[in-house]
Design a protein around this motif. Structure first.
Motif, mmCIF file in Angstrom:
data_model
loop_
_atom_site.group_PDB
_atom_site.id
_atom_site.type_symbol
_atom_site.label_atom_id
_atom_site.label_comp_id
_atom_site.label_asym_id
_atom_site.label_seq_id
_atom_site.Cartn_x
_atom_site.Cartn_y
_atom_site.Cartn_z
ATOM 1 N N LYS A 97 9.093 76.633 72.964
ATOM 2 C CA LYS A 97 10.356 77.274 73.320
ATOM 3 C C LYS A 97 10.793 76.791 74.697
ATOM 4 O O LYS A 97 9.968 76.560 75.584
ATOM 5 N N ASP A 146 3.742 77.555 72.423
ATOM 6 C CA ASP A 146 5.015 78.070 71.931
ATOM 7 C C ASP A 146 6.102 77.077 72.334
ATOM 8 O O ASP A 146 6.434 76.960 73.513
ATOM 9 N N ALA A 155 11.679 71.188 72.909
ATOM 10 C CA ALA A 155 11.774 72.287 73.864
ATOM 11 C C ALA A 155 12.609 71.929 75.084
ATOM 12 O O ALA A 155 13.247 72.797 75.672
#
Length: 206
Positions: A134, A132, A164
């Protein structure tokens, strides 16, 4: 030199052998100083010159009579006293670029890598792949690794990981081709991936 390799989640991922010729050199402040000075000097832009009398596109024809005008006896419109004329005694063009032997540059990079390894501030990760991409997920992973201020070097620049961390201060990522002495010394921790180690080894051996 054998070092434990980890994953981005903080789990053990076996050992990796780091070549002594790259990561086991003695610290040499003179070499590091020469390379950092060379890098910073070459980052400076060229000092722009002012346009002098011979550089401006103004007429050189005498524009008035010598006598009878009631004013001064002017000639060339490029004179510094006129608006749009050349600047008198203005700054000259200056370049700050320096040259440095390739062998010294290579030795400087090896020394910087060796310094981080000797100080215990070298971390080797399996890769920088993210499930992910993020910022919150990256912060959680780096918290497990105990990394706050670091330079990450991968084989190629990882797009997801780069996006990120781009809003996080004190964290930067570079491809192995961009590894340099100044950025390595300017960060507390150096994080290399397995691919980066392989490419650095090939870079010095090739």
């Amino acid at each position: 030199m054998k070092v434990k390799m980890q994953t981005l989640e903080g789990k053990a991922s076996g050992d990796i052998e780091l070549p002594e010729a790259i990561f086991g050199l003695e610290a040499r402040a003179d070499i590091l100083h020469r390379v950092v000075t060379w890098q910073l000097a070459n980052r400076r832009g060229v000092a722009r010159p002012a346009r002098e009398r011979s550089d401006v596109a103004r007429t050189g024809k005498k524009f008035g009579r010598q006598k009878g005008s009631g004013g001064a006896r002017h000639g060339d419109r490029g004179a510094p006293i006129f608006v749009g004329g050349g600047k008198a005694h203005g700054p000259r063009k200056r370049t700050f670029e320096q040259s440095l032997n390739k062998k010294v540059r290579a030795l400087g990079l090896k020394t910087a890598l060796s310094v981080k390894a000797a100080e215990g501030k070298l971390v080797v990760l399996k890769d920088l792949e993210l499930k992910d991409a993020k910022t919150k997920a990256v912060l959680a992973s780096l918290g497990k690794l105990g990394i706050e201020k670091a330079l990450f070097i991968d084989g190629d620049k990882p797009e997801a990981f780069g996006k990120a961390i781009r809003n996080l201060p004190h964290l930067d990522v570079l491809p192995s081709a961009g590894a340099n002495v100044y950025d390595i010394l300017n960060h507390d921790t150096l994080v290399l991936t397995e691919a980066a180690v392989a490419k650095l080894e090939a870079r010095f051996n090739g």
